[in-house]
Scaffold this motif. Structure first.
Motif, short mmCIF file in Angstrom:
data_model
loop_
_atom_site.label_atom_id
_atom_site.label_comp_id
_atom_site.label_asym_id
_atom_site.label_seq_id
_atom_site.Cartn_x
_atom_site.Cartn_y
_atom_site.Cartn_z
N ALA A 80 67.73 21.01 38.25
CA ALA A 80 66.68 20.27 38.97
C ALA A 80 67.13 19.95 40.38
N GLU A 81 68.38 19.56 40.54
CA GLU A 81 68.90 19.21 41.85
C GLU A 81 69.10 20.44 42.72
N ARG B 53 74.80 15.34 42.24
CA ARG B 53 75.76 15.40 43.36
C ARG B 53 75.15 15.06 44.72
N TYR B 54 73.93 14.58 44.76
CA TYR B 54 73.33 14.10 46.01
C TYR B 54 73.20 15.19 47.07
N HIS B 55 72.32 16.14 46.88
CA HIS B 55 72.06 17.12 47.93
C HIS B 55 70.65 17.70 47.74
N ALA B 56 70.09 18.18 48.83
CA ALA B 56 68.76 18.79 48.77
C ALA B 56 68.84 20.12 48.04
N ASN B 57 67.73 20.52 47.41
CA ASN B 57 67.73 21.80 46.69
C ASN B 57 67.74 22.97 47.67
N ARG C 252 65.99 25.67 47.74
CA ARG C 252 64.73 26.38 47.98
C ARG C 252 63.85 25.68 49.00
N GLY C 253 64.21 24.45 49.37
CA GLY C 253 63.38 23.72 50.32
C GLY C 253 62.08 23.23 49.73
N VAL C 254 61.97 23.16 48.40
CA VAL C 254 60.76 22.65 47.76
C VAL C 254 60.88 21.14 47.60
N GLU C 255 59.81 20.52 47.14
CA GLU C 255 59.80 19.06 46.98
C GLU C 255 60.93 18.61 46.08
N ASP C 256 61.63 17.58 46.51
CA ASP C 256 62.77 17.09 45.76
C ASP C 256 62.32 16.43 44.46
N VAL C 257 62.94 16.84 43.36
CA VAL C 257 62.58 16.30 42.05
C VAL C 257 62.80 14.79 41.98
N PHE C 258 63.78 14.30 42.74
CA PHE C 258 64.16 12.89 42.66
C PHE C 258 63.50 12.05 43.74
N GLY C 259 62.70 12.67 44.62
CA GLY C 259 62.02 11.93 45.67
C GLY C 259 62.92 11.39 46.75
#
Length: 505
Positions: A96-97, A113-117, A119-126
């Motif tokens: 998910a991350e 681990r605190y990083h953006a995904n 793929r540049g899609v909407e972050d699952v964790f907001g």
């Protein structure tokens, strides 16, 4: 290809196969068969996402008496496998991350681990990753007038790595320990995709400094399989000696730390000195106390000359009775056993559900050892005992380590008995095979360590997936603190001694 009870493809440890030969299933069938393998006693080795032809796929590597692999196209969201099979839970959070794919109904959805995904899609964790976010999420909470929380870290008083521990307590009794890592995420997997091939061994052996041999061995075996490179018997013997020296040094050091935690100073002091003696054997072998620079794709960089072999044998002969005496003193002293026995107990059932590996799993009655189940290097010629204990407490984890120290010494003695010849190698001949997959497993000192490498149509790195044994075992430490006095945390923590950087990657 079928196995008779599922469509997952059987594979061998350290053998490269074409990606086209891996079963590709519809997601529902992929999920159902994966859960079926686990329900029949299987375990999760790897579960991750990777790019393929402009899409994203999921790959699962599972084990029972053999290794099995399958893929499927990744949906944007899917019913969480963790609802039915707990060992998937951290893998699903990681997917998910990394790729922004949501496991619906996941029982404990939070960052890894605190990083953006990627793929540049909407972050699952907001999350907004332009902000400083570590620790900015809802912790598990227990309510009640007498409940209090104790927060420790991520910055600690000693020279250890960062990690946050939050205890929910009633008085001194711990109801729950929540462990949050990821404070030193380095992007190792991404770096392995981008780095020059000549740098890959240096990156691999620095994934976790106390497991340099384990990680460099997994990497070397993967590259050798992809390049079709054979390793001579002498190099296999040297690699096996190095891996066992790494196991001994870490176990002896941790046993000394456990002794110090219960204020029994003689073994603490002796173990500290003996750990240095074993590290110095690695220094003699390759010029580095942690074994860095020894293992490389194609073999080893340093031969085991007769002079070094005889020196190592002499050192082992001198140390063996000392180690045996000190470990017996530690494990037979009533005041020590009074603190170890019953402390931080994890049941076999909980260990199964958490997927514990290595000494942490064997202390709970799970006999699995990669050296015996999926042997590499020289291990198929060695007798590896099961070493399983049943109580799952600090005493059991210490006893497993003591047994392994003496068995590893015996292994090294047997391998030093004869002259060893090898052609030192810097890298294998040939280029990595294109559109291929290789999975390597080794029994590092903390347990099952795995590297999974996928190549693209040019033979370049498509995905490099690493799983350190700590990825499984941190939740074992959390379980050990359930219903235990908070003052027992240091003792339990050292009985596992898990890796922060091996987890954070």
């Amino acid at each position: 290809m079928t196995t008779g009870f599922n469509d997952f493809t059987p594979i061998r440890n350290g053998e490269a196969i074409p990606l086209s030969s891996v079963s590709h299933l519809p997601f529902d069938e992929f999920a159902a068969q994966a859960l079926g393998i686990i329900a029949n006693g299987g375990k999760v080795v790897q579960f991750f996402a990777y790019p393929a032809d402009g899409k994203v796929r999921l790959m699962a590597v599972l084990r029972s008496d053999a290794l099995f692999v399958a893929t499927c196209d990744a949906p944007e969201s899917y019913p969480a496998l963790s609802v039915h099979c707990e060992p998937f839970h951290l893998f699903e959070r990681e997917i998910a991350e990394q790729y922004g794919i949501r496991p619906e109904g996941h029982p404990w959805m939070k960052m890894v681990r605190y990083h953006a995904n990627c793929r540049g899609v909407e972050d699952v964790f907001g999350n907004d990753y332009a902000e400083d976010i570590p620790g900015n999420y809802d912790y598990y909470q227990v309510s009640g007038e007498e409940i209090h929380e104790v927060a420790v870290g991520p910055v600690h008083a000693g020279v250890i790595e960062p990690g946050h521990f939050r205890f929910n307590c009633i008085g001194e009794r711990v109801l729950n320990l929540e462990i949050q890592l990821g404070y030193q995420h380095r992007g190792v997997e991404e770096l392995l995709l981008q780095a020059d091939p000549g740098r890959l061994p240096f990156i691999a052996e620095n994934i976790a400094g106390d497991t340099s041999i384990g990680h460099s061995l997994c990497h070397a075996q993967a590259m050798e399989a992809l390049c079709g490179s054979a390793v001579d018997t002498g190099a296999k013997r040297i690699r096996t000696i190095a891996l066992e020296l790494e196991r001994i040094a870490n176990h002896v050091g941790d046993l000394g730390a456990l002794s110090g935690d219960v204020a029994f100073l003689p073994p603490a002091n002796y173990c500290g000195r003996m750990r240095g003696d074993f590290l110095n054997m690695s220094l003699l072998l390759c010029g580095n106390r942690f074994g860095k620079g020894l293992v490389r794709p194609g073999g080893v960089r340093f031969a085991l000359t007769d002079e070094i072999r005889l020196d190592l044998s002499s050192r082992i002969d001198e140390l063996k009775p000392q180690v045996d005496h000190v470990l017996a003193l530690l494990m037979n002293t009533p005041s020590v056993l009074a603190r170890f026995e019953g402390c931080g107990r994890v049941s076999r059932d909980d260990a199964e559900k958490l997927g514990l590996v290595g000494p942490a799993g064997r202390a709970c009655g799970l006999p699995y050892d990669v050296r015996r189940a999926f042997p590499t290097e020289y291990y198929d010629r060695l007798d590896i005992p099961e070493n399983a204990e049943s109580t799952g407490d600090v005493r059991a984890r210490a006893k497993v380590r003591c047994d392994e120290v003496m068995q590893s010494i015996a292994i090294i003695e047997s391998l030093l008995g004869d002259a060893t010849e090898t052609a030192t190698a810097l890298r294998p001949e040939g280029c990595p095979a294109s559109d291929s997959l290789v999975v390597t497993l080794n029994e590092a000192w903390r347990g099952e360590l795995s590297h999974c490498v996928l190549t693209d149509h040019r033979g370049g790195m498509l995905r490099y997936k690493i799983k350190d044994p700590s990825f499984h075992n941190w939740n074992g430490l959390s379980m050990s603190l359930r219903d235990t006095g908070i003052s027992d945390f240091p003792l339990n923590n050292k009985s596992y001694n898990l890796s922060y950087c091996g987890f954070d990657l």
